[in-house]
Design an enzyme around this catalytic site. Structure first.
Site, PDB file in Angstrom:
ATOM      1  N   GLU A 110       0.912  -1.268   0.114  1.00 14.78           N
ATOM      2  CA  GLU A 110       0.000   0.045   0.017  1.00 14.78           C
ATOM      3  C   GLU A 110       0.873   1.295  -0.214  1.00 14.78           C
ATOM      4  O   GLU A 110       0.345   2.333  -0.724  1.00 14.78           O
ATOM      5  CB  GLU A 110      -0.949  -0.032   1.237  1.00 14.78           C
ATOM      6  N   GLU A 130      -3.171  -9.995   4.029  1.00 13.90           N
ATOM      7  CA  GLU A 130      -4.257  -9.662   4.774  1.00 13.90           C
ATOM      8  C   GLU A 130      -5.241 -10.788   4.578  1.00 13.90           C
ATOM      9  O   GLU A 130      -6.232 -11.050   5.643  1.00 13.90           O
ATOM     10  CB  GLU A 130      -4.858  -8.359   4.343  1.00 13.90           C
TER      11      GLU A 130
END
Ligand code: 1HE
Length: 257
Positions: A110, A130
């Site tokens: 990210e 995740e």
């Protein structure tokens, strides 16, 4: 200054290094806030920036030791803290080049996605763990990563734990440049020096207008493009650069050897 984040100026280039190699540069809250502070307060003479990581990996993502049970409101504020830090990178003062190697995973991906250009060396790998940790991206990945690789690839990564190696990752769109091991930082600095030599207004338009134009309906986008185009052309620097070309004093566009 947070010792986990190193900052130095190399002429007009701000060089920011994640400096937590023992924890694979995992991003704890303090480090995320330090990134926001650094990118909010770049020296006035900065014209471009490079982000890289110390040790064997760029960044292992969220510091999982800080993952605690939060209620929904607290969780949202935590995610918004990441958004605010990475917005300072994407929509800050100068273009940012990420130099990637080793793990670029979870929140590390990210972070990389919030930069304008990504240079990866051949040790780089990309993943979104995740999916298997029972959580979701929260650092802007759901917005930025599909713009690089598409929704289908991101869904696959999170559902199946798929890991992209450096070559497949470049083809998929994670990085714009792929270089031999150990050379990402030098290539990123070289690109940053080139970017620093652009007209500042052109860099500003590329950072702040282009992503907005790309999200606008086409008829709005054409108008915004015309406005930005007229603003950049009107600057004295644009005239000087065009004159330099017409008088044979500027580089021609040449094919790569
Ligand atoms: C960590 C972290 C971390 C390493 N948080 N401590 N991210 C992940 O799920 C990725 C988790 N990390 C890994 O898969 C691996 O560590 C790596 C592939 C990145 C590197 O492997 P390796 O063999 O070089 O290192 P290591 O032995 O796994 O880790 C070295 C130390 O770093 C070890 O601590 P130590 O005290 O035992 O030495 C690890 O515990 C520590 N470490 N990664 C905390 N991530 C805004 S939402 C974003 C959500 C996410 O990013 S979720 C994805 C989290």
């Amino acid at each position: 200054m947070n010792p986990d984040l190193h900052f130095e100026m190399q002429d007009h280039i701000a060089v920011v290094r994640l400096n937590r190699p023992a924890k694979r540069n995992a991003l704890n809250d303090a480090l995320v806030n330090a990134l926001r502070e650094v990118f909010s307060n770049l020296p006035a003479h900065a014209r471009a920036a490079v982000v890289h990581g110390d040790g064997e990996h760029f960044c292992a993502g969220l510091d999982l030791s800080e993952l605690q049970s939060r209620d929904a409101g607290e969780g949202m504020h935590h995610s918004r803290m990441w958004h605010s830090a990475f917005a300072q990178i994407q929509f800050g003062a100068v273009p940012v080049v990420a130099a990637l190697h080793g793990a670029v995973v979870g929140g590390g991906l990210e972070l990389a996605a919030s930069c304008h250009i990504r240079v990866a060396d051949e040790t780089t790998f990309y993943a979104l763990p995740e999916g298997s940790r029972g959580i979701f991206v929260g650092g802007g990945g759901a917005v930025r990563i599909p713009k690089l690789i598409g929704v289908a690839r991101m869904t696959d990564m999170m559902m199946t734990g798929r890991v992209y190696n450096a070559a497949d990752g470049e083809r998929a769109g994670f990085a714009q440049y792929l270089v031999p091991p150990g050379q990402a930082l030098e290539k990123a600095l070289q690109l940053a020096r080139h970017i620093a030599g652009n007209a500042p207004l052109t860099n500003h338009a590329l950072m702040h207008a282009l992503p907005r134009i790309a999200e606008q309906p086409a008829d709005h986008g054409f108008i915004t493009e015309s406005l930005m185009s007229s603003i950049t052309q009107a600057a004295p620097e644009a005239k000087a650069r065009v004159d330099a070309f017409l008088q044979g004093r500027a580089n021609k566009v040449t094919p790569k050897p």
